[in-house]
Design a protein around this motif. Structure first.
Motif, PDB file in Angstrom:
ATOM      1  N   GLU A  14       0.812  -1.219   0.000  1.00 39.18           N
ATOM      2  CA  GLU A  14       0.000   0.000   0.000  1.00 39.18           C
ATOM      3  C   GLU A  14       0.848   1.273   0.000  1.00 39.18           C
ATOM      4  N   LEU A  15       1.996   1.222   0.648  1.00 37.52           N
ATOM      5  CA  LEU A  15       2.836   2.411   0.808  1.00 37.52           C
ATOM      6  C   LEU A  15       3.848   2.602  -0.317  1.00 37.52           C
ATOM      7  N   GLY A  16       4.248   1.526  -0.939  1.00 38.65           N
ATOM      8  CA  GLY A  16       5.357   1.598  -1.880  1.00 38.65           C
ATOM      9  C   GLY A  16       6.662   1.581  -1.097  1.00 38.65           C
ATOM     10  N   PRO A  17       7.768   1.295  -1.757  1.00 33.91           N
ATOM     11  CA  PRO A  17       9.026   1.096  -1.038  1.00 33.91           C
ATOM     12  C   PRO A  17       9.537   2.328  -0.285  1.00 33.91           C
ATOM     13  N   ILE A  18       9.411   3.508  -0.870  1.00 32.68           N
ATOM     14  CA  ILE A  18       9.943   4.718  -0.212  1.00 32.68           C
ATOM     15  C   ILE A  18       9.150   5.022   1.052  1.00 32.68           C
ATOM     16  N   ASN A  19       7.840   5.087   0.931  1.00 31.31           N
ATOM     17  CA  ASN A  19       7.018   5.411   2.097  1.00 31.31           C
ATOM     18  C   ASN A  19       7.052   4.302   3.140  1.00 31.31           C
ATOM     19  N   TRP A  20       7.227   3.071   2.691  1.00 38.46           N
ATOM     20  CA  TRP A  20       7.343   1.962   3.637  1.00 38.46           C
ATOM     21  C   TRP A  20       8.610   2.109   4.482  1.00 38.46           C
ATOM     22  N   VAL A  21       9.722   2.475   3.841  1.00 38.74           N
ATOM     23  CA  VAL A  21      10.971   2.696   4.582  1.00 38.74           C
ATOM     24  C   VAL A  21      10.805   3.872   5.546  1.00 38.74           C
ATOM     25  N   SER A  36       1.222   4.455  12.924  1.00 33.86           N
ATOM     26  CA  SER A  36      -0.054   4.359  12.218  1.00 33.86           C
ATOM     27  C   SER A  36      -0.349   5.552  11.320  1.00 33.86           C
ATOM     28  N   LEU A  37      -0.091   6.758  11.800  1.00 35.13           N
ATOM     29  CA  LEU A  37      -0.382   7.937  10.989  1.00 35.13           C
ATOM     30  C   LEU A  37       0.392   7.892   9.675  1.00 35.13           C
ATOM     31  N   VAL A  38       1.659   7.558   9.744  1.00 37.42           N
ATOM     32  CA  VAL A  38       2.492   7.469   8.552  1.00 37.42           C
ATOM     33  C   VAL A  38       2.037   6.306   7.664  1.00 37.42           C
ATOM     34  N   ASN A  39       1.638   5.207   8.288  1.00 39.04           N
ATOM     35  CA  ASN A  39       1.180   4.048   7.529  1.00 39.04           C
ATOM     36  C   ASN A  39      -0.184   4.272   6.873  1.00 39.04           C
ATOM     37  N   VAL A  40      -0.914   5.270   7.340  1.00 44.84           N
ATOM     38  CA  VAL A  40      -2.172   5.634   6.683  1.00 44.84           C
ATOM     39  C   VAL A  40      -1.922   6.720   5.638  1.00 44.84           C
ATOM     40  N   LEU A  41      -1.358   7.847   6.055  1.00 48.09           N
ATOM     41  CA  LEU A  41      -1.141   8.959   5.118  1.00 48.09           C
ATOM     42  C   LEU A  41      -0.202   8.570   3.980  1.00 48.09           C
ATOM     43  N   GLY A  42       0.734   7.682   4.246  1.00 49.77           N
ATOM     44  CA  GLY A  42       1.686   7.250   3.231  1.00 49.77           C
ATOM     45  C   GLY A  42       1.058   6.525   2.063  1.00 49.77           C
ATOM     46  N   GLN A  43      -0.209   6.154   2.200  1.00 49.21           N
ATOM     47  CA  GLN A  43      -0.898   5.480   1.094  1.00 49.21           C
ATOM     48  C   GLN A  43      -1.274   6.447  -0.036  1.00 49.21           C
ATOM     49  N   HIS A  44      -1.215   7.738   0.236  1.00 47.50           N
ATOM     50  CA  HIS A  44      -1.316   8.750  -0.825  1.00 47.50           C
ATOM     51  C   HIS A  44       0.129   9.193  -1.058  1.00 47.50           C
ATOM     52  N   LYS A  45       0.801   8.482  -1.910  1.00 53.03           N
ATOM     53  CA  LYS A  45       2.253   8.563  -2.016  1.00 53.03           C
ATOM     54  C   LYS A  45       2.799   9.972  -2.235  1.00 53.03           C
ATOM     55  N   LEU A  46       2.307  10.679  -3.223  1.00 53.73           N
ATOM     56  CA  LEU A  46       2.852  11.995  -3.536  1.00 53.73           C
ATOM     57  C   LEU A  46       2.487  13.025  -2.473  1.00 53.73           C
ATOM     58  N   LEU A  47       1.235  13.038  -2.050  1.00 59.92           N
ATOM     59  CA  LEU A  47       0.810  13.991  -1.029  1.00 59.92           C
ATOM     60  C   LEU A  47       1.609  13.783   0.259  1.00 59.92           C
ATOM     61  N   PHE A  48       1.833  12.543   0.632  1.00 59.61           N
ATOM     62  CA  PHE A  48       2.614  12.227   1.826  1.00 59.61           C
ATOM     63  C   PHE A  48       4.044  12.770   1.708  1.00 59.61           C
ATOM     64  N   LEU A  49       4.651  12.575   0.541  1.00 60.44           N
ATOM     65  CA  LEU A  49       6.028  13.046   0.348  1.00 60.44           C
ATOM     66  C   LEU A  49       6.117  14.565   0.342  1.00 60.44           C
ATOM     67  N   ALA A  50       5.043  15.249   0.002  1.00 59.16           N
ATOM     68  CA  ALA A  50       5.009  16.709   0.083  1.00 59.16           C
ATOM     69  C   ALA A  50       4.754  17.176   1.517  1.00 59.16           C
ATOM     70  N   TRP A  51       3.887  16.457   2.230  1.00 50.57           N
ATOM     71  CA  TRP A  51       3.499  16.816   3.596  1.00 50.57           C
ATOM     72  C   TRP A  51       4.633  16.562   4.600  1.00 50.57           C
ATOM     73  N   LEU A  52       5.391  15.520   4.399  1.00 46.00           N
ATOM     74  CA  LEU A  52       6.402  15.100   5.364  1.00 46.00           C
ATOM     75  C   LEU A  52       7.449  16.179   5.663  1.00 46.00           C
ATOM     76  N   PRO A  53       8.077  16.813   4.667  1.00 44.87           N
ATOM     77  CA  PRO A  53       9.061  17.844   5.011  1.00 44.87           C
ATOM     78  C   PRO A  53       8.419  19.058   5.678  1.00 44.87           C
TER      79      PRO A  53
END
Length: 181
Positions: A14-21, A36-53
């Motif tokens: 569900e997360l893909g390799p980058i978000n899973w790591v 859990s929050l990361v394991n849920v939000l990380g399922q929207h791969k691009l949005l998660f990668l923008a939100w994280l920083p």
């Protein structure tokens, strides 16, 4: 949380390799089997990668607000929004940042709690106004501006809106707690 997650925490598929790591590293950092929050939000791969920083900056990485101020705001929002997930995470983090259980109790009690500094009272009052009225009164803003720089005032607003929105997202998605307590 009593009801099941609307979007269960995902794994590698569900997360893909980058978000899973990222999720695995995050879980290790919080000393939990899963973040859990990361394991849920990380399922929207691009949005998660923008939100994280963005979240990282607000939590201290290049932040203009002192970490104790940020944790005061976050704890107050978690309390106001009755967001046990935010509270569970940030009670622990706040302890490592010099906000022990006694001060946390005062933050939850509110701006009139005995033993708070003027700065803490002002931050709590501004947070209450921001969350409840979606703004800050002129009087409270003037008091806040007496404690914070322009950059910190901007960051206060962004931090408060981020954690208020995050509390709503956590509640809506019914993100499961990371710790049994």
């Amino acid at each position: 949380m009593s009801s099941p997650a609307r979007i269960p925490p995902g794994g590698l598929r569900e997360l893909g390799p980058i978000n899973w790591v990222i999720a695995k590293l995050g879980a290790r950092a919080i000393r939990a089997p899963r973040f859990s929050l990361v394991n849920v939000l990380g399922q929207h791969k691009l949005l998660f990668l923008a939100w994280l920083p963005y979240s990282g900056i607000l939590l201290g990485l290049f932040s203009k607000l002192p970490v104790q101020d940020a944790e005061t705001v976050i704890l107050r929002i978690g309390h106001l929004r009755d967001c046990e997930y935010e509270l569970q995470q940030h009670r622990r983090l706040a302890k490592t940042r010099g906000i022990g259980p006694d001060l946390q109790a005062k933050i939850f009690e509110g701006p009139d709690a005995e033993g708070l500094t003027d700065r803490q009272r002002t931050l709590i009052t501004a947070t209450d106004e921001f969350v409840v009225t979606r703004g800050v009164s002129a009087e409270t803003w003037a008091a806040l501006a007496g404690h914070l720089t322009k950059a910190q005032l901007i960051e206060f607003c962004m931090l408060a809106s981020q954690y208020d929105g995050l509390a709503a997202t956590i509640a809506t998605l019914k993100v499961p707690l990371d710790f049994p307590d």
